[in-house]
Design an enzyme around this catalytic site. Structure first.
Site, mmCIF file in Angstrom:
data_model
loop_
_atom_site.group_PDB
_atom_site.id
_atom_site.type_symbol
_atom_site.label_atom_id
_atom_site.label_comp_id
_atom_site.label_asym_id
_atom_site.label_seq_id
_atom_site.Cartn_x
_atom_site.Cartn_y
_atom_site.Cartn_z
ATOM 1 N N ASP A 46 -2.983 8.465 -0.973
ATOM 2 C CA ASP A 46 -3.372 7.392 -0.051
ATOM 3 C C ASP A 46 -4.823 6.994 -0.316
ATOM 4 O OD1 ASP A 46 -3.407 5.742 2.289
ATOM 5 O OD2 ASP A 46 -4.287 7.408 3.426
ATOM 6 N N GLU A 103 0.881 5.302 12.591
ATOM 7 C CA GLU A 103 -0.461 4.881 12.981
ATOM 8 C C GLU A 103 -0.565 3.355 13.097
ATOM 9 O OE1 GLU A 103 -2.504 6.945 14.041
ATOM 10 O OE2 GLU A 103 -4.427 5.904 14.115
ATOM 11 N N ASP A 104 0.097 2.619 12.232
ATOM 12 C CA ASP A 104 -0.157 1.176 12.142
ATOM 13 C C ASP A 104 0.991 0.262 12.575
ATOM 14 O OD1 ASP A 104 -2.635 1.775 11.214
ATOM 15 O OD2 ASP A 104 -2.144 1.541 9.099
ATOM 16 N N HIS A 129 0.820 -1.220 0.000
ATOM 17 C CA HIS A 129 0.000 0.000 0.000
ATOM 18 C C HIS A 129 0.859 1.278 0.000
ATOM 19 C CE1 HIS A 129 -2.845 3.084 1.141
ATOM 20 N NE2 HIS A 129 -2.254 3.214 2.314
#
Ligand code: MN
Length: 708
Positions: A139, A76-77, A48
């Site tokens: 994104d 964030e991930d 991604h």
């Protein structure tokens, strides 16, 4: 999946000076951090950020943007933190990645579809660097391309709706046409698959004839222009299914009724050629009136420049023709990204060319150094507004400088009226605090609370100010009404006249008041004399002329007595009984909810109790114009217990025009009396005059002002 060397090559192709080492490190870092995470498609998660980076290389963006794209989901991930990014990639990259992360969090927290316009503004206000927004849009683009992998249809629809509401318009606003078209098309596919299918089927039906028609028009336009010495390139393009659908909805028309599902573009070498070509086309074909638009002289807010016209074309059909230079065309297609590209090529004609983007971004800093143009430019858009959230995620736009009170009134008038406090981002904060972008504001309510007149000073929105004033006026009227009712009742009782409802109704009619409340309020605020009401209601109680004059004089004195300045009109005040301040003395007011303001002398000891509550202090002063007003002062007097001493006291007071209001003996011994003496005086000078005169009397042993 794009391979590491491929990505570097792509960037190097348009930016040979790119920091390859940085790109390589970001690639490896993101791949390692995302590790074995998977996307809904089953692909490794790392695909991604890599695809997002790929989209941005198509837009020919600089190395820092590509690095940011690779790292955009790490905070964030994954385990990575902002300090990690700062340390490994420098604070510049850290700032960009942090910006994208913040936008992602907002997306999760806000109930945005209800308030799309505000949310779009908010995203712009938050993306201080345009590159943050570009990464966010790329994104979203990749997420939309892979949307069909998400199994939950509700979630798919929500993401698609958000894309139409927020991101496609943002892409349009910064002028990136391809991105906008693709986002719209993907969202349209998700949200209205049937409508899209039927438009596509319809277009296919029209297809063959259309293709022929398009080629005929292109050929003829090319020939006409070149015969007239205009060197140009013509192309034709069918509008996207989504824009056709929107147009059908707007015009309530079928596809056949839409004249311009085809747009022709004539690309010419120079600005002069645009107008020359327009002249040639207008000379050759019949012009459709009212359709000509000159976006070259007056560009669209997003910088779009082009000439638009409609003519009756070669096949006797209406066609839309857009005429522009290659440069205008690139800006129309790629917007901000095109400028980026020009910047890197070191284009010289910068001044004019970049004007529109300066307007668009409301850039305040003057970009003297062209190399600093985008890199160090903050998006100062909406710098005059702040965007805050309710606890439920609803976005509220307020003018900069707004306080929780503005927020409360913007939410609902009742919320404003019952507001007693505010929690900002979960912490209790004063109502006077200035709200910041992104603050989550929770208003603390109390059913028994009412607005303070002083809020007027600590709010900025017209709505809040108007509501506070309205409330204060309303409460003032209620006070006058209750006060008036008491006065009238007392006046009638003294004369033994029964104040029945029937009589009140008659009085209202005679004095032309529509309600009893209006009548009472008029008596309460002094515009109507209760005695006059009594005489009208009961003529037998009319007094003699002398009595009337006396009453009038007395009333005049009362109504003129508004001796304090600095109070909000209509607020009740009382003179403190602890210190009995007098006109001419320095005073302060202390506000108490529901009780109005109490006036103390500046040196009153009671004030110590209010040091911790500065918000209750009111800056007040005596009104110099109210010379008629008399104030009561309390004196502690010790007087010799002998015949005639009391008479002496009274005559000194009388000679000095001080009216005795009350006199109480507090202590009596064989030799002395201690007295509390209340006298009516004009001001503090008047009082000191009286005190001096009394001290001069041998019978007075001591005299002091009573302080509580
Ligand atoms: Mn992402």
């Amino acid at each position: 999946m794009i391979r590491q060397y491929e990505l570097v090559e792509r960037v190097r192709a348009y930016d040979p000076s790119v920091d390859e080492d940085l790109l390589n490190r970001a690639y490896v870092y993101a791949m390692r951090m995302h590790g074995s995470q998977k996307r809904a498609s089953g692909d490794p998660y790392f695909s991604h950020p890599l695809e997002v980076a790929g989209i941005l290389t198509d837009m020919k963006l600089d190395g820092d943007t590509i690095v940011t794209a690779l790292l955009h989901d790490t905070i964030e991930d994954t385990e990575a933190t902002l300090p990690d990014i700062d340390r490994v990639f420098g604070e510049n990259i850290g700032r960009l990645v942090d910006g994208v992360t913040k936008l992602t969090r907002l997306e999760l927290q806000s109930d945005r579809t209800k308030d799309a316009e505000n949310f779009r503004k908010f995203v712009l206000a938050m993306s201080e660097d345009i590159r943050v927004l570009l990464v966010k849009l790329a994104d979203r683009m990749h997420n939309m391309r892979t949307l069909h992998f998400i199994e939950d249809p509700v979630k798919r629809k929500r993401i698609a709706a958000e894309t139409l509401d927020i991101y496609a318009p943002l892409a349009e606003r910064i002028g990136i046409r391809d991105l906008k078209d693709e986002l719209e098309n993907l969202a349209f596919t998700e949200l209205h698959a049937d409508a899209r299918q039927s438009i596509l089927a319809r277009l296919q039906f029209l297809g063959s004839a259309e293709t022929e028609m398009v080629q005929t028009v292109i050929d003829e336009l090319t020939v006409v222009c070149s015969q007239n010495g205009c060197d140009c390139e013509v192309n034709g393009r069918r509008k996207s299914p989504y824009s056709i659908w929107r147009k059908m909805q707007r015009k309530h028309a079928s596809i056949e009724q839409l004249s311009d599902i085809m747009a022709f573009r004539v690309i010419v070498p120079s600005l002069d050629d645009c107008y020359r070509t327009l002249g040639v086309i207008h000379g050759h074909y019949q012009v459709v009136p009212g359709r000509f638009k000159d976006y070259i002289s007056i560009p669209k807010p997003n910088g779009y420049r082009s000439l638009h016209t409609s003519v009756i074309g070669p096949l006797q059909q209406r066609i839309e023709v857009q005429i522009r230079t290659a440069e205008m065309h690139e800006i129309a297609e790629r917007g901000v990204a095109a400028h980026w590209n020009y910047k890197q090529k070191g284009d010289q004609s910068e001044g004019e060319q970049y004007k529109w983007i300066r307007d668009l971004l409301e850039i305040l800093d003057n970009a003297d150094g062209p190399e600093e143009f985008l890199e160090h430019t903050k998006l100062e858009m909406y710098a005059d507004q702040v965007f805050c959230f309710t606890p439920k995620g609803k976005l509220t736009a307020l003018p900069r400088g707004s306080t929780p009170i503005d927020f409360a009134y913007a939410t609902h008038t009742e919320v404003g009226n019952k507001c007693v406090g505010a929690k900002i981002n979960g912490r209790n904060r004063p109502l006077s605090v200035e709200l910041q972008n992104g603050d989550q504001v929770e208003i603390v309510l109390s059913d028994t609370s009412t607005p303070s007149p002083t809020w007027d000073q600590i709010c900025v929105t017209g709505k809040a100010k108007a509501q506070i004033r309205r409330f204060v006026r309303q409460r003032e009227r209620e006070e006058f009404r209750d006060f008036g009712a008491k006065i009238l009742e007392k006046t009638f009782r003294q004369e033994d006249v029964a104040l029945t409802d029937k009589l009140l109704a008659e009085i209202c009619e005679k004095f032309q008041f529509s309600t009893v409340d209006d009548l009472m309020a008029a008596i309460g605020d002094g515009t109507l004399d209760p005695n006059q009401v009594l005489y009208v209601a009961s003529p037998s109680s009319r007094p003699t002329d002398g009595e009337v004059k006396k009453a009038a004089k007395k009333r005049k004195r009362k109504t003129n007595a508004i001796p304090i300045t600095g109070l909000t009109p209509g607020v009740a005040f009382h003179i403190a009984s602890c210190c009995h301040p007098l006109p001419g003395e320095r005073i302060v007011g202390i506000a108490a909810t529901g009780k109005g303001v109490t006036i103390h002398t500046i040196d009153c000891e009671v004030l110590e109790n209010f040091h911790a509550e500065p918000e209750r202090w009111r800056d007040v002063a005596w009104n110099r114009d109210s010379e008629d007003a008399q104030q009561v002062s309390r004196l502690n007097v010790t007087i010799t217990n002998e015949t005639g001493s009391m008479a002496t006291l009274c005559s000194v007071l009388g000679n000095n025009n001080a009216n005795i209001m009350n006199l109480k003996i507090t202590k009596r011994t064989a030799d002395f009396f201690d007295l509390n003496l209340d006298v009516e005086v004009v001001d503090v000078r008047h009082l000191s005059h009286i005190m001096a005169a009394l001290r001069a009397m041998p019978v007075i042993t001591s005299i002091d002002r009573a302080r509580s």
